[in-house]
Design an enzyme around this catalytic site. Structure first.
Site, PDB file in Angstrom:
ATOM      1  N   ARG A  60       0.878  -1.189   0.102  1.00  0.00           N
ATOM      2  CA  ARG A  60      -0.055   0.032  -0.053  1.00  0.00           C
ATOM      3  C   ARG A  60       0.913   1.185  -0.089  1.00  0.00           C
ATOM      4  NH1 ARG A  60      -3.710   2.925   3.950  1.00  0.00           N
ATOM      5  NH2 ARG A  60      -5.293   3.607   2.465  1.00  0.00           N
ATOM      6  N   HIS A  64       0.713   4.107  -2.728  1.00  0.00           N
ATOM      7  CA  HIS A  64       0.734   5.492  -2.658  1.00  0.00           C
ATOM      8  C   HIS A  64       1.814   6.199  -2.768  1.00  0.00           C
ATOM      9  CE1 HIS A  64      -3.114   5.872   0.104  1.00  0.00           C
ATOM     10  NE2 HIS A  64      -2.933   4.678  -0.684  1.00  0.00           N
ATOM     11  N   ASN A  89      -4.116   9.072   2.804  1.00  0.00           N
ATOM     12  CA  ASN A  89      -2.983   8.425   3.380  1.00  0.00           C
ATOM     13  C   ASN A  89      -3.155   8.091   5.005  1.00  0.00           C
ATOM     14  OD1 ASN A  89      -1.494   8.054   1.153  1.00  0.00           O
ATOM     15  ND2 ASN A  89      -1.342  10.448   0.921  1.00  0.00           N
ATOM     16  N   HIS A 190      -4.416  -6.741  -2.949  1.00  0.00           N
ATOM     17  CA  HIS A 190      -5.618  -7.178  -2.288  1.00  0.00           C
ATOM     18  C   HIS A 190      -5.431  -8.504  -1.817  1.00  0.00           C
ATOM     19  CE1 HIS A 190      -8.119  -3.164  -3.212  1.00  0.00           C
ATOM     20  NE2 HIS A 190      -6.895  -3.061  -2.591  1.00  0.00           N
TER      21      HIS A 190
END
Ligand SMILES: *[C@@H]1O[C@H](CO)[C@@H](O)[C@H](O)[C@H]1NC(C)=O
Ligand SMILES: *[C@@H]1O[C@H](CO)[C@@H](O)[C@H](O)[C@H]1NC(C)=O
Ligand SMILES: CC(=O)N[C@H]1CO[C@H](CO)[C@@H](O)[C@@H]1O
Length: 343
Positions: A60, A64, A89, A190
């Protein structure tokens, strides 16, 4: 067929000349730090043995970092005005952020400040994927760390968990990432991810059996972390795609991938062939990792991943900031965005 063979060779050589790789090859940077890959791999494997959720946390953070304005570790900066204070975030995993800084300290102790936080993030993410059972792929190195956070307008271009297929496809296309990249990166992010109930509360009115089960579990425990791969939550594999075929995608941004002809054929392909998924995921991660910093392209190799070098250095404050940011994310219940949502 000698002519066509030499013709093909000429084309290949020409291609090399006209399109040099965006980043230096791995070996170029490794000369300055031969121990780099070993240090990162050892640290990531040890950390994941304690806490498998770090894999989703690293994925993640990498997404990001790269999606808003290219991979420049801008997301690792803390303090006022930093990306970590923006809603998308707020739910970055503090343990994963700390792991990146711990690895940076080890690498710089061994080699001096020759490797950027952005490169360490890319390598650590690759090793976490592999340690969770996923593919191993080459990570081109040579990134620099940003001098400042990305502008909030770029951060808010991160896809949302409630986004429909066209919104996701367009967001990826604006980064030169295709529908195939979208499906590969969604599943890779995921297959080991978790999400807060607020990330899929938009589905609680749906009538399908699976959505009703999600809603029931969240009303029983609003603080639960929902596994995004409901069959093999801790293994990096292709079961996420099989779940989508069975209507068991957790986020709207997961399940819509089977409902659009531009992405459903890829879901079916990955569900039927894990090796295709693994090979494509590695390629898509390299594309994501090659996104170039825009605007303020100047960079440096940070001595502390949380601060630009010209800021006052204080390591102890870093963890404090991270814990505060994380608490804010939970209290205010911001929705996770669609990719690699995790806690
Ligand atoms: C996408 O590709 C085009 C054409 O190669 C290029 O001009 C553009 O800068 C790229 N955009 C991004 C975000 O990399
Ligand atoms: C809901 O909770 C039950 C009991 O903990 C669990 O067995 C089930 O897998 C959960 N449902 C989903 C969709 O995760
Ligand atoms: C631009 C934006 O949405 N900023 C928000 C970031 O998150 C903080 C909360 O931590 C809000 O106060 C800001 O408005």
């Amino acid at each position: 067929m000698a002519p066509s063979k030499s013709g093909a060779l000429a084309v290949a050589l020409l291609a090399l000349l006209v399109s040099p790789p965006a980043l230096s090859s791995a070996s170029t940077t490794l000369e300055s730090c031969p121990a780099l890959e070993g240090i990162v791999r050892t640290a990531v494997e040890a950390a994941l043995r304690q806490d498998i959720a770090l894999a989703a946390g690293l994925l993640r953070i990498f997404f990001h970092d790269c999606f808003p304005q290219g991979c420049d570790a801008s997301v690792l900066l803390t303090g006022s005005g930093s990306e970590q204070q923006l809603a998308p975030n707020l739910t970055l995993q503090p343990r994963a952020l700390q792991l990146i800084e711990d690895i940076r300290a080890q690498v710089h102790a061994a080699c001096g400040p020759t490797v950027s936080c952005a490169d360490i993030t890319a390598l650590a993410t690759r090793d976490a994927v592999h340690a969770s059972g996923g593919p191993l792929y080459d990570v081109p190195l040579g990134r620099l760390d940003s001098l400042a956070p990305a502008p909030s307008s770029a951060v808010f271009q991160l896809p949302q968990a409630s986004s429909d297929a066209s919104t996701l496809i367009n967001a990826f296309q604006s980064r030169n990432l295709s529908e195939v990249d979208l499906v590969a990166l969604s599943g890779g992010g995921h297959t080991v991810g978790r999400a807060r109930c607020s990330s899929f509360s938009n589905r609680f009115g749906e009538s399908g059996a699976f959505a009703r089960r999600l809603a029931a579990n969240c009303s029983a425990d609003a603080g639960r972390l929902q596994e995004l791969d409901v069959t093999t939550p801790d293994a990096f594999d292709n079961k996420y795609y099989v779940n989508l075929q069975n209507g068991e995608g957790v986020l709207t941004s997961d399940q819509v991938l089977t409902g659009d002809w531009r992405t459903s054929w890829v879901v079916d392909g990955f569900a039927g062939n894990q090796w295709w998924f693994f090979g494509q995921f590695g390629q898509s991660m390299v594309k994501l990792g090659n996104l170039k910093p825009g605007g303020n392209a100047a960079g440096e190799i940070r001595r502390n991943c949380a601060k630009p070098n010209n800021a006052p250095q204080n390591n102890n404050n870093m963890l404090l900031h991270l814990l505060q940011d994380s608490a804010a994310g939970v209290d205010q219940g911001f929705a996770d965005e669609g990719l690699a949502a995790s806690a």
